[in-house]
Write an enzyme that holds these catalytic residues in place. Structure first.
Site, PDB file in Angstrom:
ATOM      1  NE  ARG A  50      -3.597  -0.703   2.438  1.00 14.53           N
ATOM      2  CZ  ARG A  50      -4.051  -1.063   3.514  1.00 14.53           C
ATOM      3  NH1 ARG A  50      -3.899  -0.594   4.756  1.00 14.53           N
ATOM      4  NH2 ARG A  50      -4.522  -2.543   3.539  1.00 14.53           N
ATOM      5  NE  ARG A 100      -7.182   5.691   3.130  1.00 16.91           N
ATOM      6  CZ  ARG A 100      -8.046   5.126   3.769  1.00 16.91           C
ATOM      7  NH1 ARG A 100      -9.001   5.905   4.291  1.00 16.91           N
ATOM      8  NH2 ARG A 100      -7.915   3.939   4.181  1.00 16.91           N
ATOM      9  NE  ARG A 107     -10.283   8.236  -2.582  1.00 18.15           N
ATOM     10  CZ  ARG A 107     -10.430   6.945  -1.572  1.00 18.15           C
ATOM     11  NH1 ARG A 107      -9.583   6.423  -0.962  1.00 18.15           N
ATOM     12  NH2 ARG A 107     -11.850   7.073  -1.030  1.00 18.15           N
ATOM     13  CG  ASP A 130      -9.872  -3.124  -4.111  1.00 17.41           C
ATOM     14  OD1 ASP A 130     -10.499  -3.992  -4.207  1.00 17.41           O
ATOM     15  OD2 ASP A 130      -9.426  -2.320  -3.212  1.00 17.41           O
ATOM     16  CE1 TYR A 141     -13.534  -7.506   1.610  1.00 19.22           C
ATOM     17  CE2 TYR A 141     -11.907  -8.968   1.187  1.00 19.22           C
ATOM     18  CZ  TYR A 141     -12.069  -7.885   1.700  1.00 19.22           C
ATOM     19  OH  TYR A 141     -11.274  -7.239   2.738  1.00 19.22           O
TER      20      TYR A 141
END
Length: 353
Positions: free
Chosen positions: A27, A31, A40, A77, A154
């Site tokens: 990652r 952010r 973004r 992702d 998921y």
């Protein structure tokens, strides 16, 4: 394709001697970087960012512009595969990923089909090709996918879960249906990773993020078996050199020896496993990647350096180590602490055997 100027990451994955320990971070485009947040914002949403090859390329390169990292990883992702299967991926701020159409009925499971990565996932392969061109040989590019078990969790739960009870209940009550999901998803993951390799990815990584939720017997049946199929199905050579593969099983420390025999070139470790103990268990069969606790990066830079050296010392003066975190970097990480980590790893020189 351009000549690769820095290949120590790839060489370390193949357990070849390197002048220093290579480093990249799970990652690493995210952010914690103000430039990522700005990109973004321009994209409008996380999913829109993932599906725009030019912007995905931009954020993939952002951490390499700031830090002397030894690999880039495709910005995407893990849930792009089930989204391409028609489950309708979307994100809610503060709640994470959701599916509009989770797998709740038997007919839905029976109707699952593996998507064509060159059609439904063309935006990913286009991004890989664009990133590879933009890197210009300065660092290798990692392609990735979620593991079949993680994706199935998921797909059945409809999003994140505290205990994945719906997925586990399906596995125990109707193993035939869970194996059908896993079989189709395995076909999809193999095709997806190979399409990334064909588009320019120079290493492939599988994230078995929720394998650690299973018992040992269930792990062997519902995760490890399908990981072995993926390892056997990957393209192994491209552009005249080996394409190494990595599997990261969060909470998988109990199954390191089985994972080491699964066919991947390297194992990613979470922060709960001692690096030296892990190496003693697997010997020289596979390379190891990891495994600093991401929370260390929230401490002072001098603490970051001490803890990085602790991981490096634990591995010892052997080939086959790629430094990384034991999970993805926290959004609250100060960028200057990442710089301190990279500097510490680059400066480290072990005593020779």
């Amino acid at each position: 394709m351009s000549r690769l100027d820095n290949d120590i990451f790839l060489r370390a994955l193949l357990r070849e001697p390197t002048p220093r320990t290579p480093i990249w971070l799970m990652r690493q485009a995210g952010r914690y970087l103000p430039e990522y947040r700005e990109t973004r914002k321009r994209a409008g949403s996380f999913l829109a960012l993932c599906k725009n090859p030019a912007l995905a390329c931009e954020v993939t390169l952002q951490p390499l512009a700031r830090f002397d990292l030894d690999a880039a990883i495709l910005f995407s992702d893990i849930l792009t595969v089930p989204d391409a299967m028609g489950l309708g991926l979307y994100f809610i701020e503060g709640e994470g990923p959701k599916f509009e159409r989770p797998l709740t009925e038997e007919w839905e499971i029976r109707n699952l089909a593996a998507p064509d990565p060159h059609a439904e996932l063309r935006y990913v392969t286009d991004a890989v090709a664009e990133i590879r061109r933009a890197l210009g040989g300065s660092a290798p590019l990692i392609g990735f996918s979620g593991s079949p078990w993680t994706l199935a969790c998921y797909m059945v739960e409809g999003g994140s879960s505290a205990d994945y009870h719906k997925a586990k209940m399906l596995a125990y009550a109707r193993p035939d249906l869970m194996h059908h999901i896993l079989d189709i998803t395995t076909q999809a993951v193999i095709a997806y990773l190979n399409a990334q390799i064909e588009s320019g990815a120079q290493a492939a990584m599988v994230f078995d993020s929720w394998g650690g939720t299973l018992s040992e017997a269930a792990y062997c049946e519902f995760s490890l078996h399908y990981l072995q199929r993926i390892a056997a199905g990957l393209i192994r050579e491209r552009e005249g050199r080996r394409v190494p593969s990595i599997v990261f099983a969060k909470g998988g420390g109990l199954w390191l020896e089985a994972l080491a025999a699964s066919g991947f070139d390297a194992l990613g470790l979470d922060w709960t496993m001692d690096m030296g103990r892990a190496r003693a268990l697997v010997g020289g069969r596979v390379a190891l990647q990891g495994n600093l606790d991401p929370a260390v990066l929230l401490a002072a830079p001098e603490i970051v350096a001490v803890e990085a050296n602790r991981v490096l010392d634990a591995f010892g003066p052997h080939p086959g180590h790629v430094f990384n975190l034991g999970h993805g970097i926290s959004q609250y990480t100060p960028p200057e602490n990442v710089a301190a980590l990279v500097d510490a790893v680059h400066a480290y020189r072990p005593e020779k055997c």
